[in-house]
Scaffold this motif. Structure first.
Motif, PDB file in Angstrom:
ATOM      1  N   UNK A   1       0.709  -1.104  -0.143  1.00  0.00           N
ATOM      2  CA  UNK A   1      -0.066   0.045   0.198  1.00  0.00           C
ATOM      3  C   UNK A   1       0.688   1.294  -0.141  1.00  0.00           C
ATOM      4  N   UNK A   2       2.067   1.141   0.766  1.00  0.00           N
ATOM      5  CA  UNK A   2       2.753   2.200   0.827  1.00  0.00           C
ATOM      6  C   UNK A   2       3.331   2.857  -0.492  1.00  0.00           C
ATOM      7  N   UNK A   3       3.935   1.468  -1.242  1.00  0.00           N
ATOM      8  CA  UNK A   3       4.405   1.549  -2.606  1.00  0.00           C
ATOM      9  C   UNK A   3       3.444   1.969  -3.571  1.00  0.00           C
ATOM     10  N   UNK A   4       2.354   1.642  -3.442  1.00  0.00           N
ATOM     11  CA  UNK A   4       1.412   1.946  -4.557  1.00  0.00           C
ATOM     12  C   UNK A   4       0.340   3.045  -4.130  1.00  0.00           C
ATOM     13  N   UNK A   5       0.636   3.882  -3.251  1.00  0.00           N
ATOM     14  CA  UNK A   5      -0.352   4.839  -2.703  1.00  0.00           C
ATOM     15  C   UNK A   5      -0.903   5.697  -3.725  1.00  0.00           C
ATOM     16  N   UNK A   6      -0.001   6.384  -4.788  1.00  0.00           N
ATOM     17  CA  UNK A   6      -0.395   7.065  -5.732  1.00  0.00           C
ATOM     18  C   UNK A   6      -1.625   6.392  -6.643  1.00  0.00           C
TER      19      UNK A   6
ATOM     20  N   UNK B   1      -5.450   7.290  -6.751  1.00  0.00           N
ATOM     21  CA  UNK B   1      -6.372   7.590  -8.227  1.00  0.00           C
ATOM     22  C   UNK B   1      -7.581   7.088  -8.218  1.00  0.00           C
ATOM     23  N   UNK B   2      -7.853   5.833  -7.619  1.00  0.00           N
ATOM     24  CA  UNK B   2      -9.177   4.947  -7.361  1.00  0.00           C
ATOM     25  C   UNK B   2     -10.160   5.816  -7.012  1.00  0.00           C
ATOM     26  N   UNK B   3      -9.635   6.453  -5.825  1.00  0.00           N
ATOM     27  CA  UNK B   3     -10.964   7.331  -5.041  1.00  0.00           C
ATOM     28  C   UNK B   3     -10.992   8.617  -5.288  1.00  0.00           C
ATOM     29  N   UNK B   4     -10.168   9.238  -6.151  1.00  0.00           N
ATOM     30  CA  UNK B   4     -10.513  10.566  -6.744  1.00  0.00           C
ATOM     31  C   UNK B   4     -11.758  10.698  -7.595  1.00  0.00           C
ATOM     32  N   UNK B   5     -12.410  11.933  -7.469  1.00  0.00           N
ATOM     33  CA  UNK B   5     -13.238  12.289  -8.280  1.00  0.00           C
ATOM     34  C   UNK B   5     -12.921  12.512  -9.604  1.00  0.00           C
ATOM     35  N   UNK B   6     -13.604  12.253 -10.636  1.00  0.00           N
ATOM     36  CA  UNK B   6     -13.264  12.597 -12.175  1.00  0.00           C
ATOM     37  C   UNK B   6     -13.215  14.074 -12.277  1.00  0.00           C
ATOM     38  N   UNK B   7     -12.362  14.771 -12.874  1.00  0.00           N
ATOM     39  CA  UNK B   7     -12.461  16.187 -13.200  1.00  0.00           C
ATOM     40  C   UNK B   7     -13.630  16.460 -14.023  1.00  0.00           C
ATOM     41  N   UNK B   8     -14.309  17.564 -13.617  1.00  0.00           N
ATOM     42  CA  UNK B   8     -15.350  18.158 -14.470  1.00  0.00           C
ATOM     43  C   UNK B   8     -15.012  18.240 -15.814  1.00  0.00           C
ATOM     44  N   UNK B   9     -16.035  18.262 -16.808  1.00  0.00           N
ATOM     45  CA  UNK B   9     -15.703  18.192 -18.272  1.00  0.00           C
ATOM     46  C   UNK B   9     -15.352  19.819 -18.617  1.00  0.00           C
ATOM     47  N   UNK B  10     -14.629  19.818 -19.650  1.00  0.00           N
ATOM     48  CA  UNK B  10     -14.249  21.381 -19.823  1.00  0.00           C
ATOM     49  C   UNK B  10     -15.424  22.024 -20.354  1.00  0.00           C
TER      50      UNK B  10
END
Length: 99
Positions: free
Chosen positions: A71-76, A80-89
């Motif tokens: 988990x420490x090595x793959x934290x990024x 990324x799995x839990x971040x919200x998708x950025x809003x569309x431009x």
């Protein structure tokens, strides 16, 4: 004829020279790359055997530690799995229709 003190001194020199040569030979042996590598390999083998014994005694703890390291090595990637998708431009502005 050699005086006794001179003969004793010459014998003492021969003994000390022999000791010095023996010490140098031992130092060369201890400092040779093959001897050092062999010692390091033996130490690593012993540590690995101790580690395997600890893991066999407590497999749950070992699994937890391994999971934490992954988990420490793959934290990024995990975050990324839990971040919200950025809003569309936003859409570009369009010219008004003149019909």
């Amino acid at each position: 004829m050699i005086p006794p003190s001179l003969a004793a001194a010459q014998a003492d020199v021969l003994v000390k020279r022999a000791r010095l040569k023996a010490s140098l030979a031992e130092a060369r042996h201890r400092l040779s790359p093959a001897t050092i590598a062999s010692g390091v390999a033996d130490d690593l083998r012993d540590k690995a055997e101790e580690g395997v014994a600890v893991i066999r005694e407590r497999p749950g703890v070992a699994a937890g530690v391994a999971t934490g390291l992954v988990a420490l090595l793959a934290r990024k990637r995990i975050m990324g799995l839990f971040r919200k998708a950025p809003p569309p431009p936003p859409l570009p502005p369009t010219a008004p229709n003149k019909d």
